[in-house]
Design an enzyme around this catalytic site. Structure first.
Site, PDB file in Angstrom:
ATOM      1  N   ARG A 171     -13.668 -28.963  14.633  1.00 45.02           N
ATOM      2  CA  ARG A 171     -14.705 -28.132  15.591  1.00 45.02           C
ATOM      3  C   ARG A 171     -15.382 -29.125  15.708  1.00 45.02           C
ATOM      4  O   ARG A 171     -16.537 -29.613  14.917  1.00 45.02           O
ATOM      5  CB  ARG A 171     -15.066 -27.014  14.791  1.00 45.02           C
ATOM      6  CG  ARG A 171     -16.510 -26.218  15.298  1.00 45.02           C
ATOM      7  CD  ARG A 171     -15.919 -25.181  16.900  1.00 45.02           C
ATOM      8  NE  ARG A 171     -16.343 -24.993  17.722  1.00 45.02           N
ATOM      9  CZ  ARG A 171     -17.614 -25.103  18.505  1.00 45.02           C
ATOM     10  NH1 ARG A 171     -17.663 -26.814  18.873  1.00 45.02           N
ATOM     11  NH2 ARG A 171     -17.929 -24.901  19.451  1.00 45.02           N
ATOM     12  N   HIS A 174     -21.838 -29.793  17.330  1.00 42.70           N
ATOM     13  CA  HIS A 174     -22.288 -29.360  18.626  1.00 42.70           C
ATOM     14  C   HIS A 174     -22.915 -28.380  18.089  1.00 42.70           C
ATOM     15  O   HIS A 174     -23.830 -28.519  16.696  1.00 42.70           O
ATOM     16  CB  HIS A 174     -21.178 -28.310  18.821  1.00 42.70           C
ATOM     17  CG  HIS A 174     -21.127 -27.263  17.451  1.00 42.70           C
ATOM     18  ND1 HIS A 174     -20.071 -27.191  16.824  1.00 42.70           N
ATOM     19  CD2 HIS A 174     -21.493 -26.026  17.638  1.00 42.70           C
ATOM     20  CE1 HIS A 174     -19.904 -26.241  16.076  1.00 42.70           C
ATOM     21  NE2 HIS A 174     -20.924 -25.386  16.692  1.00 42.70           N
ATOM     22  N   HIS A 176     -26.023 -24.860  18.957  1.00 38.73           N
ATOM     23  CA  HIS A 176     -26.355 -23.367  20.091  1.00 38.73           C
ATOM     24  C   HIS A 176     -27.674 -22.957  19.682  1.00 38.73           C
ATOM     25  O   HIS A 176     -28.508 -23.059  18.961  1.00 38.73           O
ATOM     26  CB  HIS A 176     -25.118 -22.876  19.264  1.00 38.73           C
ATOM     27  CG  HIS A 176     -24.374 -22.939  18.176  1.00 38.73           C
ATOM     28  ND1 HIS A 176     -25.122 -21.882  17.108  1.00 38.73           N
ATOM     29  CD2 HIS A 176     -23.264 -23.345  17.891  1.00 38.73           C
ATOM     30  CE1 HIS A 176     -25.144 -22.705  15.856  1.00 38.73           C
ATOM     31  NE2 HIS A 176     -23.481 -22.868  16.501  1.00 38.73           N
ATOM     32  N   GLU A 180     -25.663 -19.791  13.583  1.00 42.05           N
ATOM     33  CA  GLU A 180     -24.902 -19.316  12.787  1.00 42.05           C
ATOM     34  C   GLU A 180     -24.752 -19.180  11.533  1.00 42.05           C
ATOM     35  O   GLU A 180     -24.767 -19.705  10.485  1.00 42.05           O
ATOM     36  CB  GLU A 180     -24.139 -20.596  13.717  1.00 42.05           C
ATOM     37  CG  GLU A 180     -22.967 -20.819  12.924  1.00 42.05           C
ATOM     38  CD  GLU A 180     -21.774 -21.576  12.449  1.00 42.05           C
ATOM     39  OE1 GLU A 180     -21.585 -22.650  14.325  1.00 42.05           O
ATOM     40  OE2 GLU A 180     -21.043 -22.692  12.196  1.00 42.05           O
ATOM     41  N   HIS A 219     -24.157 -29.708  14.145  1.00 39.84           N
ATOM     42  CA  HIS A 219     -23.010 -29.617  13.410  1.00 39.84           C
ATOM     43  C   HIS A 219     -21.609 -29.810  13.606  1.00 39.84           C
ATOM     44  O   HIS A 219     -21.753 -29.737  14.488  1.00 39.84           O
ATOM     45  CB  HIS A 219     -23.070 -28.567  12.149  1.00 39.84           C
ATOM     46  CG  HIS A 219     -23.339 -27.033  13.227  1.00 39.84           C
ATOM     47  ND1 HIS A 219     -24.256 -26.716  13.736  1.00 39.84           N
ATOM     48  CD2 HIS A 219     -22.273 -26.282  13.182  1.00 39.84           C
ATOM     49  CE1 HIS A 219     -23.987 -25.825  14.200  1.00 39.84           C
ATOM     50  NE2 HIS A 219     -22.653 -25.653  14.266  1.00 39.84           N
ATOM     51  N   GLU A 241     -18.231 -18.376  22.138  1.00 41.27           N
ATOM     52  CA  GLU A 241     -17.724 -19.904  22.087  1.00 41.27           C
ATOM     53  C   GLU A 241     -17.894 -20.885  22.965  1.00 41.27           C
ATOM     54  O   GLU A 241     -18.105 -22.032  22.332  1.00 41.27           O
ATOM     55  CB  GLU A 241     -16.222 -19.698  20.868  1.00 41.27           C
ATOM     56  CG  GLU A 241     -16.033 -19.642  19.907  1.00 41.27           C
ATOM     57  CD  GLU A 241     -17.100 -20.819  19.363  1.00 41.27           C
ATOM     58  OE1 GLU A 241     -17.692 -20.863  18.720  1.00 41.27           O
ATOM     59  OE2 GLU A 241     -15.812 -21.702  19.530  1.00 41.27           O
TER      60      GLU A 241
END
Ligand SMILES: *[C@@H]1O[C@H](CO)[C@@H](O)[C@H](O)[C@H]1NC(C)=O
Ligand SMILES: *[C@@H]1O[C@H](CO)[C@@H](O)[C@H](O)[C@H]1NC(C)=O
Ligand SMILES: *[C@@H]1O[C@H](CO)[C@@H](O)[C@H](O)[C@H]1NC(C)=O
Ligand SMILES: *[C@@H]1O[C@H](CO)[C@@H](O)[C@H](O)[C@H]1NC(C)=O
Length: 466
Positions: A171, A174, A176, A180, A219, A241
């Site tokens: 993944r 990124h 946000h 999370e 992360h 997402e």
């Protein structure tokens, strides 16, 4: 250009369309019927025949008083029908038998259901998988599917993602806006982050472990040799997402002159950066020895008390009569400041007791098995929902609910709250700890029944398997 022509033409056409008399399609006369078919016509042939003869066998519980509301296993039933006791009637269709068989409490709701609550059930299986693009002709690297307010409009406090990464699948790096929280469902992965002090973090997590990344902390996640599947929960029902800040995108949308200045490098250093987002992609396998990736800078490591992971898989479950419970919340995992969760196992016939959460909505993910829950909302609305592994449930703050195992294997799910500690109000404990005179006056229970009420919280009660 085309758009402009249309917008200027349409206003001019609209009055013409409205003014024009209805015209028959003279080129295809067979498409429409004649005016003689309008209502009151003598050709009306309704009625006169007998009702369809539908063959079915009622399940034993289907003849009970509807208020008993036992689970009806329509998966094994011969032509399931929307009948409970003397309520309901048969249904010749149209209907979706596949849907009806796995949603027994929709087809024949318990007689205690009433009115309309929010929708508290959504299967991840109804989401189009977001598939990771393969890079340089490699095979696919994984997928993700998500639940958010677009599909559960009342689930405003949290949203979730179920993600799979193939061995060495990433993944992408990124960050946000939302926080999370994650529970690893299968396999293992390496997680890595750098915080605002430049302190570094890297750890390997396996099925049953939990991680947390605060808002804005960049992360990445890379699957180890056995691949990985994990659940992500965000503290914002609007999360998607599609709206994360990706490393590839921040480089793609910063002028190369600025990148050159920022890193003190020649513009040409950035000639070969990816031309599109990577999101989920395959990389080189992570070195088995995690020490090789332990980046040591003068800022040091993220302090252990602020660790982004918690090895929850190693915490033994608390065994109770009908199954087991284990809790992880900020009391033991402080960085996850507002995420409190319980992983619950319910043996066949057992039930997570009737309860509610006084301070937070509950976002639930069903990991395996099958169950049902009734959501009760004041003053008198109640809806029963059926769940299977891969489904999401949502129970608003202070709305009571239970989760009953309706299958013949263990039911496992995780309840996630936005709260600094995991708390619940147990219906049984409340009633069992209230003066008996008050309970007798209110509920008209016999003295024998009153003497059997328990003042202890049960969490999961045992029961007979169906
Ligand atoms: C992961 O899934 C595989 C395939 O279903 C299963 O065999 C394995 O036991 C799972 N591992 C864990 C840790 O749940
Ligand atoms: C924690 O979650 C609750 C909702 O349950 C919210 O009202 C509160 O603001 C949150 N606290 C923090 C510190 O984010
Ligand atoms: C309580 O139950 C008894 C029967 O056991 C009934 O006679 C009585 O009317 C009930 N009282 C109330 C207040 O409902
Ligand atoms: C139930 O218990 C209460 C209090 O001990 C007593 O007053 C009452 O008579 C009892 N009722 C019956 C039906 O035994």
């Amino acid at each position: 250009m085309k758009l402009q022509i249309l917008t200027t033409l349409i206003p001019a056409l609209v009055p013409l369309i409205h003014a024009a008399p209805a015209r028959r399609d003279t080129e295809n006369p067979g498409l429409r019927g004649s005016e003689s078919l309008l209502g009151y016509s003598s050709s009306n042939k309704g009625g006169g025949s007998s009702p369809p003869d539908i063959k079915y066998t009622l399940l034993p519980g289907q003849k009970e008083d509807p208020k008993i509301g036992s689970y009806l296993d329509f998966e094994k039933a011969d032509n399931p029908q929307p009948i409970r006791g003397s309520t309901g009637s048969d249904d010749p269709g149209p209907r979706n038998y596949n849907y009806d068989r796995i949603n027994s409490d929709k087809l024949a709701p318990p007689g205690t259901d009433h009115g309309q609550t929010i929708n508290a059930q959504w299967p991840m299986g109804k989401f189009d998988y977001l598939v990771g693009e393969s890079q340089l002709g490699q095979d696919g690297a994984g997928w993700a599917r998500q639940e958010n307010v677009n599909v559960m409009p009342d689930a405003t406090l949290m949203a979730g993602v179920d993600m799979r990464l193939e061995p060495a699948g990433y993944r992408e790096l990124h960050w946000h806006v939302a926080a999370e929280w994650s529970l690893v469902l299968n396999g293992s992965c390496r997680i890595q982050a750098v915080n605002e002090n430049g302190e570094t973090f890297i750890d390997d997590v396996v099925a049953g472990d939990v991680w947390f990344f605060p808002p804005g902390i960049p992360h990445s996640i890379q699957a180890l040799d056995d691949g990985v599947e994990f659940l992500l929960v965000f503290d914002d029902g609007d999360f998607s997402e599609d709206n994360t800040f990706l490393a590839s995108e921040v480089f793609l949308h910063t002028p190369k002159e600025v990148l050159s200045k920022n890193f003190g490098l020649d513009v040409s250093a950035f000639d070969k950066i990816p031309e599109d987002e990577l999101y989920i992609f395959k990389g080189t396998p992570a070195p088995a020895d995690i020490e090789k990736q332990n980046v040591k800078t003068s800022a040091g490591l993220v302090p252990r008390t602020e660790s982004y992971s918690y090895h929850f898989s190693e915490q033994p479950a608390h065994e109770v009569a009908g199954g087991s419970v284990k809790i992880v919340d900020p009391l033991t995992f402080p960085i996850a400041s507002n995420f409190s969760a319980a992983v619950v196992t319910v043996h066949p016939g057992g039930m997570r007791e009737v309860h509610w959460h006084p301070t937070s909505d509950e976002w639930t993910f069903f990991i395996s098995g099958q169950g049902r829950a009734t959501l009760f909302t004041a003053p008198n609305a109640a809806t029963t929902f059926d769940y299977r592994g891969g489904d999401v449930g949502y129970f608003p703050k202070s709305n009571s609910h239970y989760i009953e195992n309706t299958g013949d294997e263990d039911l496992v799910f995780v309840e996630v709250l936005q709260a600094p500690s995991f708390t619940d109000m147990s219906l049984g404990q409340w009633i069992g700890s209230t003066p008996k005179q008050i309970i007798a006056d209110t509920l008209n229970l016999s003295n024998d029944t009153l003497s059997k009420l328990k003042p202890e919280k049960q969490y999961v009660v045992a029961g007979k398997s169906t």
